[in-house]
Design a protein around this motif. Structure first.
Motif, short mmCIF file in Angstrom:
data_model
loop_
_atom_site.label_atom_id
_atom_site.label_comp_id
_atom_site.label_asym_id
_atom_site.label_seq_id
_atom_site.Cartn_x
_atom_site.Cartn_y
_atom_site.Cartn_z
N GLY A 17 -10.68 -9.56 2.02
CA GLY A 17 -11.73 -10.30 2.73
C GLY A 17 -11.17 -11.22 3.80
O GLY A 17 -11.64 -11.23 4.94
N GLU A 40 0.48 -15.51 -1.54
CA GLU A 40 1.50 -14.50 -1.81
C GLU A 40 2.53 -14.43 -0.68
O GLU A 40 2.20 -14.70 0.48
N ARG A 47 -5.78 -3.79 -2.63
CA ARG A 47 -5.52 -3.58 -4.06
C ARG A 47 -5.88 -2.20 -4.61
O ARG A 47 -5.25 -1.75 -5.57
N LYS A 52 -3.81 3.26 -8.61
CA LYS A 52 -3.91 4.71 -8.36
C LYS A 52 -2.55 5.19 -7.83
O LYS A 52 -1.56 5.14 -8.55
N VAL A 84 -2.89 -22.79 -0.72
CA VAL A 84 -3.68 -23.98 -0.40
C VAL A 84 -3.91 -24.73 -1.72
O VAL A 84 -4.34 -24.13 -2.71
N ASP A 279 -14.47 -11.60 -3.76
CA ASP A 279 -14.52 -11.71 -5.22
C ASP A 279 -14.81 -13.11 -5.74
O ASP A 279 -15.31 -13.27 -6.85
C1 LIG Z 1 -5.90 -2.83 -9.31
C2 LIG Z 1 -7.18 -2.95 -8.55
C3 LIG Z 1 -7.85 -1.79 -8.15
C4 LIG Z 1 -9.03 -1.90 -7.41
N1 LIG Z 1 -9.67 -0.75 -7.04
C5 LIG Z 1 -10.82 -0.83 -6.31
C6 LIG Z 1 -11.49 0.34 -5.87
O1 LIG Z 1 -11.08 1.46 -6.16
N2 LIG Z 1 -12.61 0.20 -5.12
C7 LIG Z 1 -13.10 -1.03 -4.78
O2 LIG Z 1 -14.14 -1.13 -4.09
N3 LIG Z 1 -12.48 -2.17 -5.20
C8 LIG Z 1 -11.36 -2.09 -5.95
N4 LIG Z 1 -10.74 -3.23 -6.38
C9 LIG Z 1 -11.35 -4.54 -6.06
C10 LIG Z 1 -11.00 -5.00 -4.66
O3 LIG Z 1 -9.64 -4.81 -4.39
C11 LIG Z 1 -11.35 -6.49 -4.54
O4 LIG Z 1 -12.73 -6.61 -4.79
C12 LIG Z 1 -11.00 -7.05 -3.18
O5 LIG Z 1 -9.62 -7.04 -2.98
C13 LIG Z 1 -11.52 -8.48 -3.05
O6 LIG Z 1 -11.10 -9.03 -1.84
P1 LIG Z 1 -10.89 -10.62 -1.73
O7 LIG Z 1 -10.46 -10.88 -0.33
O8 LIG Z 1 -12.07 -11.33 -2.25
O9 LIG Z 1 -9.72 -10.92 -2.75
P2 LIG Z 1 -8.21 -10.40 -2.74
O10 LIG Z 1 -8.08 -9.15 -1.97
O11 LIG Z 1 -7.81 -10.40 -4.15
O12 LIG Z 1 -7.43 -11.54 -1.95
C14 LIG Z 1 -7.44 -12.87 -2.39
C15 LIG Z 1 -6.13 -13.48 -1.95
O13 LIG Z 1 -6.23 -14.90 -2.02
C16 LIG Z 1 -5.02 -15.41 -2.51
N5 LIG Z 1 -5.24 -16.78 -2.98
C17 LIG Z 1 -5.81 -17.19 -4.14
N6 LIG Z 1 -5.80 -18.54 -4.20
C18 LIG Z 1 -5.23 -18.98 -3.07
C19 LIG Z 1 -4.90 -20.26 -2.55
N7 LIG Z 1 -5.21 -21.37 -3.24
N8 LIG Z 1 -4.30 -20.35 -1.36
C20 LIG Z 1 -3.99 -19.23 -0.65
N9 LIG Z 1 -4.24 -17.99 -1.08
C21 LIG Z 1 -4.86 -17.87 -2.29
C22 LIG Z 1 -4.62 -14.42 -3.56
O14 LIG Z 1 -3.26 -14.52 -3.88
C23 LIG Z 1 -4.96 -13.11 -2.85
O15 LIG Z 1 -3.88 -12.68 -2.07
C24 LIG Z 1 -9.56 -3.17 -7.10
C25 LIG Z 1 -8.90 -4.33 -7.53
C26 LIG Z 1 -7.71 -4.22 -8.24
C27 LIG Z 1 -7.01 -5.47 -8.70
#
Ligand SMILES: Cc1cc2nc3c(=O)[nH]c(=O)nc-3n(C[C@H](O)[C@H](O)[C@H](O)COP(=O)(O)OP(=O)(O)OC[C@H]3O[C@@H](n4cnc5c(N)ncnc54)[C@H](O)[C@@H]3O)c2cc1C
Length: 392
Positions: A17, A40, A47, A52, A84, A279
């Motif tokens: 995101g 990170e 992810r 997979k 952060v 998420d």
């Molecule tokens: C193993 C796995 C398989 C998946 N397979 C699928 C799939 O097949 N299809 C599908 O639709 N979805 C899948 N998902 C779900 C999908 O990857 C997530 O819904 C998506 O990555 C969410 O995006 P996001 O940006 O909200 O969070 P993320 O991509 O998780 O990114 C959040 C980031 O914020 C960072 N963060 C957290 N706290 C802080 C802080 N305080 N300061 C700075 N950085 C911080 C974290 O370290 C992370 O890098 C899967 C997830 C996983 C774990």
């Protein structure tokens, strides 16, 4: 967004995101400062391959979100390995673990989620969770030598890991506390079909059973026992029991948090200068408040917030969709997960094992799942988008 023009955007979290929000802002013509802060240390990655293909071949190219030059090309300052740690809503600045403070006009929380764990099993050497890149590299490496793997939880990620483990020649046992796999996530016909496919590949299932006791020796989990007395041992144990939103930062800042960072239909948190996406956020959708954990929602909510920042105001009304690849089958879902329905229609495809299920509440089409029928999935998404169109 109303008020003074936004010239400084900070994004906390550089996952699916956060990165898409940064790229979208530039594409939409935002010319101000852009800072992307990641907890990170590795370059931003996606992810889905972690459970997979990446488990079988830990090639960074499989997960990389963009070429490293991308961040420079969009004029974003990418800060790696510096979580952060604080948000000051009054002075509008964030502070990071390194002690750096960065001011913002608008802050986007994109902190994602983390896997739920079983506290008693934490720290045991052969117990794994799968959430980030290093988890996948470590688990993939261990699966190559392991003879047997026990999976606690029969959800999407766990069953994808089971698929890779079987490919690597491992015996797999799944213990799931619900009576079926993927309960409430897919229609029962799809769950039964996948269960059969996994069994054909040799996966053994204990359904409707919870793990109640375990034994450990030398920091290794030896065996678990379910409530009916079944004892299972394995070389490796994977805990796949879902995820919890990463809300610490929002809580620390004093934002409203309730099962996720609470945001409104514009994805604004309880402070109008802070948005929540992906998420970590909980938002209104179809008369309910939802937290979605999918690539679709991470990307759509990121784009939506970028549009808000450049002044394109509209409520967030996504068509949720999700996919999973397991037991050699691609399953795709469209519609609000767990939406209530009272009737289904099944369409079969031109070959065995291809089918689509449409779910209806009264006359309304509320969602559907396809098995190896991608064109039908796209059609469903279009139909759901039409359902959501403002004229209805
Ligand atoms: C193993 C796995 C398989 C998946 N397979 C699928 C799939 O097949 N299809 C599908 O639709 N979805 C899948 N998902 C779900 C999908 O990857 C997530 O819904 C998506 O990555 C969410 O995006 P996001 O940006 O909200 O969070 P993320 O991509 O998780 O990114 C959040 C980031 O914020 C960072 N963060 C957290 N706290 C802080 C802080 N305080 N300061 C700075 N950085 C911080 C974290 O370290 C992370 O890098 C899967 C997830 C996983 C774990």
């Amino acid at each position: 967004m109303t008020g003074k023009p936004i010239r400084r955007v900070v994004i906390a979290g550089a996952g699916q995101g956060g990165v898409h929000a940064a790229s979208s802002l530039r594409r939409l013509g935002y010319t101000g400062e852009l800072t992307l802060v990641s907890a990170e240390s590795c370059p931003p990655y996606q992810r889905p391959p972690l459970s997979k293909a990446f488990l079988l071949d830990a090639d960074p190219a499989l997960v990389e979100l963009h070429d490293p030059a991308h961040y420079e090309s969009i004029g974003a300052t990418l800060v790696l390995g510096d979580p952060v740690t604080g948000v000051d809503l009054a002075s509008r600045e964030i502070s990071s673990a390194s002690g750096t403070t960065t001011p913002y006009d608008h802050l986007v929380l994109a902190t994602g989620s983390r896997p739920r764990s079983i506290s008693e099993l934490r720290g045991l050497r052969n117990v794994f969770h799968l959430h980030d890149r290093s988890d996948s590299t470590a688990l993939g490496g261990r699966l190559r030598d392991a003879r047997s793997m026990l999976l606690i939880g029969g959800g999407f990620i766990g069953l994808e890991i089971a698929t890779a483990a079987i490919d690597l020649g491992c015996q797999v046992t799944v213990v799931e506390r619900m009576p079926s796999i993927l309960e409430h996530a897919v229609p029962p016909q799809v769950a039964d079909f996948l269960l059969r496919k996994h069994r054909e590949r040799g996966v053994e299932f204990y359904l409707g059973r919870s793990v109640v006791t375990w034994t450990a020796e030398d920091d290794r989990l030896e065996s678990i026992t379910t409530e009916d007395g079944t004892r299972i041992s394995a070389d490796l144990v994977v805990v796949g029991i879902g995820s919890a939103p990463s809300t610490e930062l929002a809580e620390q800042a004093g934002l409203v948090v309730d099962g996720g960072v609470v945001v409104d239909s514009r994805l604004r948190t309880s402070d109008p200068h802070v948005s929540g996406i992906g998420d970590c956020a909980r938002f209104p959708l179809d008369g309910r408040v939802e937290r979605l954990t999918s690539v679709q929602h991470a990307m759509d909510s990121a784009l939506h917030v970028a549009k808000q920042i450049v002044g394109q105001d509209a409520p967030y009304r996504p068509v949720p969709w999700f996919w999973t690849d397991q037991a050699g089958v691609k399953v795709q879902m469209a519609g609000v997960p767990r939406a209530e329905y009272d009737r289904t229609e099944v369409t079969t495809g031109p070959a065995d094992g291809l089918f689509a299920i449409r779910c209806f509440r009264g006359d309304r089409f509320v969602g559907g799942t396809t098995v190896a029928m991608p064109a039908e999935h796209v059609k469903m998404r279009r139909e759901l988008a039409a359902e959501l169109a403002p004229s209805r």
